[in-house]
Design an enzyme around this catalytic site. Structure first.
Site, PDB file in Angstrom:
ATOM      1  N   HIS A  87      42.529  38.831   5.917  1.00  0.00           N
ATOM      2  CA  HIS A  87      43.403  38.805   7.089  1.00  0.00           C
ATOM      3  C   HIS A  87      43.956  40.183   7.392  1.00  0.00           C
ATOM      4  CE1 HIS A  87      46.262  38.601   3.726  1.00  0.00           C
ATOM      5  NE2 HIS A  87      47.133  39.190   4.556  1.00  0.00           N
ATOM      6  N   THR A  89      47.531  41.440   8.790  1.00  0.00           N
ATOM      7  CA  THR A  89      48.873  40.963   9.091  1.00  0.00           C
ATOM      8  C   THR A  89      49.339  41.506  10.441  1.00  0.00           C
ATOM      9  OG1 THR A  89      49.457  40.824   6.742  1.00  0.00           O
ATOM     10  CG2 THR A  89      51.275  40.898   8.315  1.00  0.00           C
ATOM     11  N   HIS A 166      45.612  47.248   8.381  1.00  0.00           N
ATOM     12  CA  HIS A 166      44.708  47.236   7.231  1.00  0.00           C
ATOM     13  C   HIS A 166      44.437  45.800   6.820  1.00  0.00           C
ATOM     14  CE1 HIS A 166      48.621  46.644   5.340  1.00  0.00           C
ATOM     15  NE2 HIS A 166      47.963  46.077   4.336  1.00  0.00           N
ATOM     16  N   SER A 168      43.859  43.975   3.227  1.00  0.00           N
ATOM     17  CA  SER A 168      43.775  44.077   1.770  1.00  0.00           C
ATOM     18  C   SER A 168      42.619  43.236   1.256  1.00  0.00           C
ATOM     19  CB  SER A 168      45.085  43.615   1.125  1.00  0.00           C
ATOM     20  OG  SER A 168      46.127  44.517   1.424  1.00  0.00           O
ATOM     21  N   TYR A 171      44.700  42.418  -4.451  1.00  0.00           N
ATOM     22  CA  TYR A 171      46.091  42.611  -4.837  1.00  0.00           C
ATOM     23  C   TYR A 171      46.119  42.924  -6.326  1.00  0.00           C
ATOM     24  CZ  TYR A 171      47.556  40.206  -0.495  1.00  0.00           C
ATOM     25  OH  TYR A 171      47.766  39.837   0.806  1.00  0.00           O
TER      26      TYR A 171
END
Length: 225
Positions: A87, A89, A166, A168, A171
């Protein structure tokens, strides 16, 4: 004017400060002093509903979504980290909590008439925070920056630095050496990520509390082609 919160940092911008250079097409957003904003007033019937932290995500088209998932799975298999959907954000996590009814109403209003738009991967990068450990840096095109501004205008979070688009793909809290290895692994899994063009054709509303494992998709909307 619109505002943006990125994992605890507060950002406030004005549309008048978005500039696009003819050479690279990158927009810049300048900072102003942030002022606290309040969530919209709700009906008394909603006061008993449980409240949560929400985010709005832009979702890549199906084929590219699958492609990113394969890279993410390959990185997790070697470096660990929680599972999450690919995704970009647009808003959130919000600095205030909403009921599901409030969040869905705001999400529906923001989605109305909004069209699908293009995005381009610049490169795979390593960040300095848990939520930006390894990510796809996206080009700051007018379409990408305006999409964020549109949804921020509806949800009105508080912010304070630059919005950096961006996606990700891992994580974690890796060492510099591990990040270097993760970057090499990402390119080994998909050598043609740099310059990849794709379309954002869906947006989704998620509960994004502190624990990634508790994140839940609440609503989704297909954007107009």
């Amino acid at each position: 004017m619109f505002i943006y919160l990125n994992h605890g940092s507060y950002f406030l911008y004005t549309y008048s400060n978005i500039e696009t250079s003819l050479g690279g097409g990158k927009g810049t957003m300048t900072e102003e002093s942030a002022t606290p904003l309040q969530p919209p007033q709700t009906q008394e019937a909603e006061e008993e509903e449980e409240k949560a932290m929400y985010s709005v995500w832009a979702v890549p088209e199906g084929e590219v979504d699958d492609r990113f998932r394969r890279v993410m799975e390959g990185l997790r298999s070697e470096f660990g980290g929680p599972l999450f959907d690919p995704h970009l954000t647009l808003v959130g996590p919000l600095p205030y909590k909403l009921t599901a009814s409030e969040a869905k109403r705001m999400f529906k209003a923001a989605c109305e008439g909004f069209k699908a738009y293009p995005a381009t991967v610049d490169q795979v990068s390593a960040g300095t925070s848990h939520f930006q450990c390894i990510y796809l840096s996206l080009r700051h095109t007018v379409e990408v920056m305006n999409a964020a501004g549109h949804f921020m205008a509806h949800f009105k979070p508080m912010t304070g630095k630059f919005y950096v688009p961006h996606m990700s793909i891992l994580y974690g809290d890796l060492t510099d050496g591990e990040k270097k290895n993760a970057l090499e692994k990402a390119y080994a899994l998909d050598p043609s990520l740099d310059g990849l063009n794709f379309r954002i054709n869906r947006v989704a509303l998620w509960i994004t509390d502190a624990d990634v494992g508790s994140w839940v998709k609440i609503d989704e909307h297909n954007l107009i082609s």
